[in-house]
Design an enzyme around this catalytic site. Structure first.
Site, PDB file in Angstrom:
ATOM      1  N   ARG A  49       0.847  -1.198   0.000  1.00  0.00           N
ATOM      2  CA  ARG A  49       0.000   0.000   0.000  1.00  0.00           C
ATOM      3  C   ARG A  49       0.885   1.252   0.000  1.00  0.00           C
ATOM      4  O   ARG A  49       1.243   1.778   1.059  1.00  0.00           O
ATOM      5  CB  ARG A  49      -0.928  -0.009   1.216  1.00  0.00           C
ATOM      6  CG  ARG A  49      -1.932  -1.163   1.214  1.00  0.00           C
ATOM      7  CD  ARG A  49      -2.922  -1.049   2.369  1.00  0.00           C
ATOM      8  NE  ARG A  49      -2.249  -1.170   3.658  1.00  0.00           N
ATOM      9  CZ  ARG A  49      -1.966  -2.327   4.251  1.00  0.00           C
ATOM     10  NH1 ARG A  49      -2.292  -3.466   3.647  1.00  0.00           N
ATOM     11  NH2 ARG A  49      -1.361  -2.363   5.423  1.00  0.00           N
ATOM     12  N   GLY A 136      12.833 -13.657  18.208  1.00  0.00           N
ATOM     13  CA  GLY A 136      12.955 -12.204  18.188  1.00  0.00           C
ATOM     14  C   GLY A 136      14.349 -11.696  18.468  1.00  0.00           C
ATOM     15  O   GLY A 136      15.302 -12.012  17.759  1.00  0.00           O
ATOM     16  N   LYS A 207       9.764 -22.741  14.045  1.00  0.00           N
ATOM     17  CA  LYS A 207      10.990 -22.390  14.758  1.00  0.00           C
ATOM     18  C   LYS A 207      11.737 -23.635  15.219  1.00  0.00           C
ATOM     19  O   LYS A 207      12.977 -23.686  15.184  1.00  0.00           O
ATOM     20  CB  LYS A 207      10.649 -21.497  15.946  1.00  0.00           C
ATOM     21  CG  LYS A 207      10.062 -20.150  15.517  1.00  0.00           C
ATOM     22  CD  LYS A 207       9.482 -19.375  16.691  1.00  0.00           C
ATOM     23  CE  LYS A 207       8.877 -18.053  16.237  1.00  0.00           C
ATOM     24  NZ  LYS A 207       8.213 -17.320  17.337  1.00  0.00           N
ATOM     25  N   GLY A 306       7.709  -8.616  18.541  1.00  0.00           N
ATOM     26  CA  GLY A 306       7.551  -7.169  18.608  1.00  0.00           C
ATOM     27  C   GLY A 306       8.431  -6.480  17.599  1.00  0.00           C
ATOM     28  O   GLY A 306       9.458  -7.019  17.168  1.00  0.00           O
TER      29      GLY A 306
END
Length: 430
Positions: A49, A136, A207, A306
């Site tokens: 977008r 992460g 994972k 995150g």
């Protein structure tokens, strides 16, 4: 002496993680240049977008033509954070073909096609780094691939999904039911609108495949990983766990067989003793426990998801790949020389906690014990409670294979005195 000509970076995807990668590249530009030995330049950002306002990103860099971006020929490193199988797979291989190394956070693609991607990188003499694909911000891939390269890893046991750990931790600490804990996780942004990938173990299984492949120098694909979700875990299961001095976690477990001839990889809920380091991992945090011959037991802990934590891992890989680029070298690629086969779940040996609903009358315990004995499963402890003609029977076994336990449960269901099997859970970490 620092090179003045910048290394050019193409960013595929500018969502939660991609936008953080771009932000850190900009705000830490001087430090990153000193660490690399040359400045880095964001040369293009591929998005779906283009009209969306992206703070800190020059609109002239934004494009919807990801293929043209990776084909430019002047791109040194492609950072892929769009996820999914396609078009990510084609874009990564195209980047290699046109002279770029790749940093990816795409666990699903690496678990499914990691071998092919490594082969493409090697063919073109380029790097493929993916620290951000597992856990992460926690440094885990590089320690397994490099720091422990001289050691023999025997087991990797971990919590690798923050959403599921938040839900289970909430159930444990407050007595909430699964749905109530899931609703809170969704409200706080820890769970997606469709949490299936997390709560059914798909995310953790991808994972586990990556970790097992690296740890055991063997090719382990997503299809090789046994997967069991956590949607059936109840408050009653937590009560039983507490009676045993345990809690419940959704674990990814990768193990080398005792004879060294095979490996297993599995994801499922399990009871673990409160004395085990993983039992104290709370909220949405991740932790991975590694056991090896020389270094013994190691634990890696931190935020497992995150935007900023994941971007930290991406930037770490980007620095390493850029350094390699400057020196004309490449980092370690796939190491699958051991080629150990992946054993089926039926061969896995562990302890079990089985809760049965039974008739409250004499002889029931003897019947149940006989079934366990006939299938070669040794009982460690039994606890029975009864009222008004109905009773619950909790059996904890010694170590047994999954196949023998499955046969035992099938036979138990045929007993007239067994009303039902309330729950079956593995006991790990002992």
């Amino acid at each position: 002496m620092m090179r003045t000509r910048p290394l050019k970076v193409a960013l595929l995807g500018c969502g939660v993680v991609g936008s953080e990668v771009a932000r850190i590249m900009t705000t830490h530009a001087d430090d990153l240049a000193q660490r690399i030995g040359a400045p880095i330049e964001l040369a293009g950002v591929a998005v779906r977008r283009p009209s969306k306002v992206r703070e800190g990103i020059d609109p002239s860099l934004v494009t919807t033509d990801a293929t043209a971006l990776v084909k430019r020929g002047d791109i040194d490193v492609v950072v892929e954070v769009i996820g999914g199988i396609e078009p990510a797979r084609t874009l990564i291989t195209t980047a290699f073909e046109h002279g770029a190394s790749v940093v990816s956070a795409n666990k699903a693609l690496l678990a499914q096609d990691g071998a092919a991607l490594h082969a493409a990188a090697e063919q073109h003499g380029k790097d493929l780094y993916y620290e951000a694909a597992v856990a992460g911000a926690i440094p885990l891939i590089r320690p397994l691939r490099e720091s422990l390269a001289g050691d023999k890893v025997n087991r990797v046991l971990g919590i690798v999904n923050g959403t599921t750990n938040f839900i289970l931790d909430k159930m444990d600490s407050t007595g909430a039911g699964y749905q109530e804990a899931l609703d809170e996780a969704t409200a706080l942004g820890y769970a997606e609108a469709d949490p299936t990938a997390d709560v059914e173990g798909f995310d953790a299984a991808a994972k586990a495949a990556i970790l097992a492949g690296i740890a055991f120098h063997s090719r382990v694909r997503l299809d090789d990983v046994y997967r069991e979700g956590m949607t059936e875990v109840t408050a009653s299961d937590f009560a039983s766990a507490k009676n045993m001095g345990c809690t419940i976690k959704l674990l990814a477990i990768c193990e080398r067989a005792e004879d060294g001839g095979s490996v297993t990889a599995r994801v499922h809920p399990a009871m673990i003793p409160l004395t085990h380091p993983l039992a104290s991992v709370r909220g949405a945090y991740n932790a991975v426990f590694v056991e090896s011959d020389a270094s013994g037991q190691l634990m890696f802990y931190g935020p497992g998801a995150g935007g900023a934590p994941t971007a930290s891992a991406v930037l770490g890989d980007l620095v390493a790949v850029c350094r390699n680029r400057l020196s004309g070298a490449t980092g370690p690629g796939e190491s699958a020389y051991a080629a150990l086969p992946v054993s089926p779940m039926g061969d896995v040996v562990t302890r079990y906690h089985i809760s049965l609903d039974v008739a409250d009358k004499p002889g029931v315990l003897a019947q149940v014990a006989t079934v366990f004995a006939e299938h070669g499963v040794s009982i460690d402890t039994v606890r029975q409670q009864g009222k008004d003609g109905e009773a619950s029977l909790v059996v904890v076994t010694h170590r047994a294979s999954d196949a023998s336990l499955s046969g035992t449960v099938e036979a138990l269901r045929k007993l007239d005195t067994v009303r039902g099997v309330a729950s079956i859970m593995r006991v790990e970490g002992e």
